[in-house]
Design a protein around this motif. Structure first.
Motif, PDB file in Angstrom:
ATOM      1  N   UNK A 196     -31.024  26.980  10.134  1.00  9.67           N
ATOM      2  CA  UNK A 196     -31.435  27.490   8.830  1.00  9.67           C
ATOM      3  C   UNK A 196     -30.976  26.536   7.739  1.00  9.67           C
ATOM      4  N   UNK A 197     -31.913  26.187   6.843  1.00  8.50           N
ATOM      5  CA  UNK A 197     -31.652  25.182   5.822  1.00  8.50           C
ATOM      6  C   UNK A 197     -31.664  25.801   4.428  1.00  8.50           C
TER       7      UNK A 197
ATOM      8  N   UNK B 198     -26.703  23.822  16.204  1.00  6.15           N
ATOM      9  CA  UNK B 198     -27.287  23.277  17.435  1.00  6.15           C
ATOM     10  C   UNK B 198     -26.361  23.506  18.621  1.00  6.15           C
ATOM     11  N   UNK B 199     -25.069  23.267  18.453  1.00  6.18           N
ATOM     12  CA  UNK B 199     -24.131  23.451  19.566  1.00  6.18           C
ATOM     13  C   UNK B 199     -24.130  24.901  20.048  1.00  6.18           C
TER      14      UNK B 199
ATOM     15  N   UNK C  45     -34.445  21.415  19.502  1.00  5.42           N
ATOM     16  CA  UNK C  45     -33.619  21.908  18.403  1.00  5.42           C
ATOM     17  C   UNK C  45     -33.761  20.948  17.225  1.00  5.42           C
ATOM     18  N   UNK C  46     -34.091  21.508  16.077  1.00 10.43           N
ATOM     19  CA  UNK C  46     -34.159  20.733  14.840  1.00 10.43           C
ATOM     20  C   UNK C  46     -32.879  21.032  14.070  1.00 10.43           C
ATOM     21  N   UNK C  47     -31.939  20.108  14.148  1.00 10.56           N
ATOM     22  CA  UNK C  47     -30.596  20.335  13.595  1.00 10.56           C
ATOM     23  C   UNK C  47     -30.416  19.536  12.315  1.00 10.56           C
ATOM     24  N   UNK C  48     -31.178  19.889  11.301  1.00  4.21           N
ATOM     25  CA  UNK C  48     -31.163  19.125  10.053  1.00  4.21           C
ATOM     26  C   UNK C  48     -29.815  19.160   9.354  1.00  4.21           C
ATOM     27  N   UNK C  49     -29.021  20.201   9.611  1.00  4.75           N
ATOM     28  CA  UNK C  49     -27.747  20.348   8.916  1.00  4.75           C
ATOM     29  C   UNK C  49     -26.606  19.699   9.688  1.00  4.75           C
TER      30      UNK C  49
ATOM     31  N   UNK D  16     -31.257   7.301   1.675  1.00  2.55           N
ATOM     32  CA  UNK D  16     -30.917   7.169   3.099  1.00  2.55           C
ATOM     33  C   UNK D  16     -30.911   8.490   3.839  1.00  2.55           C
ATOM     34  N   UNK D  17     -30.537   9.582   3.151  1.00  2.00           N
ATOM     35  CA  UNK D  17     -30.474  10.889   3.802  1.00  2.00           C
ATOM     36  C   UNK D  17     -30.525  12.006   2.786  1.00  2.00           C
ATOM     37  N   UNK D  18     -30.549  13.250   3.300  1.00  2.00           N
ATOM     38  CA  UNK D  18     -30.722  14.400   2.404  1.00  2.00           C
ATOM     39  C   UNK D  18     -29.424  14.895   1.780  1.00  2.00           C
ATOM     40  N   UNK D  19     -28.273  14.502   2.302  1.00  2.00           N
ATOM     41  CA  UNK D  19     -26.963  14.807   1.710  1.00  2.00           C
ATOM     42  C   UNK D  19     -26.644  16.299   1.665  1.00  2.00           C
TER      43      UNK D  19
END
Length: 350
Positions: free
Chosen positions: A208-209, A225-226, A263-267, A329-332
């Motif tokens: 969840x984002x 994810x874990x 798994x989409x682990x964006x966080x 570079x990334x979403x931070x």
């Protein structure tokens, strides 16, 4: 939102869209509407939503024009999103027009779609005939009471019927997406995988984002994810699949395959370093990141009575390159100074 000022781009139309970190962009997510037939708690409030004015929504001709320029610049996949893309009355024609686009090498583009599945049985034959390549269908729970509470709508039967239609169609790969939420659906993770396997689909879980319109995201409610993998490992043997590339989901074979789970682990495990995606909102704003606070406005270019010297296509190309060049570079998300985007997920596009 005003268009950010940017210096002239040294690239030319037809060159690949490469950012300052060396990432080549191949995927454009196109939101067709901010409206949805559900009201998922992690996405938007039940009432009081401020919808985009219909006059601000891009027309089919405008979408096609942007897509043609993007394809000429190396975009090979268009993913149609929303809100709920099936609410768009001309959805079959949208797919047909985009599927007819070819890149510089003469190859056709791939048309994918993310949907909640409602109306899917009705329109799927037309979508496939128009050239739809792939489908992702959202399914956060298999329980009717929980679905009603989570989406504020009693539409589980419609969603399941849409998934059944997709499974029957033979359209592959077929993916089911679920946002994993603590004390909401985290006791169903294995059941959702079993359901996906039974329908010839691959289950993908999403951390969840912070993209809800109400800005109520709480990290403690997110299932990591874990934790997801630990829950699944209690039932199956999981083996990591190498070669992820720019795909958002890391994948694991279930009991040596061929079935897999993603798994989409964006966080907790960001994949920004390989991101190859841009986004186009339903009202014509280009975004270089799901979490960006900057947008690049294509509407004045598309609707100007006095096109620039480069023409509309040239101006679209310039804006695409400015957007890519401005990508961070990334979403931070994990930075204490992170700011959640003003728009909710339904208005940004998945």
């Amino acid at each position: 939102m005003p268009t950010p000022a940017a210096p002239a781009s040294p690239a030319s139309p037809g060159d690949l869209l490469v950012d300052t970190h060396g990432r080549v962009h191949r995927d454009l997510r196109i939101s067709l509407t901010d409206r949805c037939s559900l009201r998922c708690t992690y996405c938007m409030p039940e009432q009081g939503n401020e919808w985009l004015a219909r006059s601000s929504i891009l027309t089919l001709d405008e979408i096609e024009q942007i897509a043609r320029v993007a394809a000429a610049d190396g975009i090979t996949t268009f993913r149609l999103t929303g809100g709920e893309p099936l609410l768009r009355p001309d959805i079959v024609e949208v797919v047909a027009r985009l599927a007819a686009i070819t890149g510089p090498d003469g190859r056709g583009v791939e048309i994918a779609m993310t949907t909640n599945g409602i109306r899917l049985r009705e329109v799927l034959p037309g979508l496939i005939g128009a050239g739809l390549s792939r489908l992702n269908i959202s399914l956060d729970t298999l329980r009717r009471d929980r679905f009603h509470e989570l989406t504020r709508r009693d539409r589980l039967d419609d969603v399941l019927d849409g998934i059944a239609a997709a499974a029957e169609s033979g359209l592959r790969p077929l993916k089911l997406n679920a946002v994993a939420m603590r004390d909401v659906n985290d006791d169903e993770l294995a059941d959702l995988v079993e359901f996906a396997i039974g329908h010839g689909a691959e289950m993908r879980f999403i951390e969840q984002m912070p993209l809800d319109a109400g800005h109520t995201w709480d990290r403690s409610r997110m299932v990591t994810q874990d934790e997801i993998l630990a829950a699944l490992a209690a039932r199956w043997r999981l083996t990591a699949v190498p070669g992820r590339g720019g795909a958002p989901a890391a994948r694991w074979l279930i009991d040596d395959g061929p079935t897999a789970v993603g798994v989409i682990a964006s966080v907790t495990a960001p994949f920004c370093g390989d991101c190859d995606r841009l986004r186009l909102t339903a009202d014509g704003q280009l975004r270089n990141c799901l979490f960006s606070t900057t947008e690049y406005d294509l509407v004045p270019i598309l609707r100007s009575q006095e096109p620039a010297e480069t023409g509309v296509d040239g101006s679209i190309d310039r804006m695409l390159r400015d957007c890519v060049r401005g990508k961070l570079p990334g979403h931070a998300i994990n930075d204490p100074a992170f700011l959640q985007p003003a728009r909710g997920m339904n208005a940004i596009g998945g």
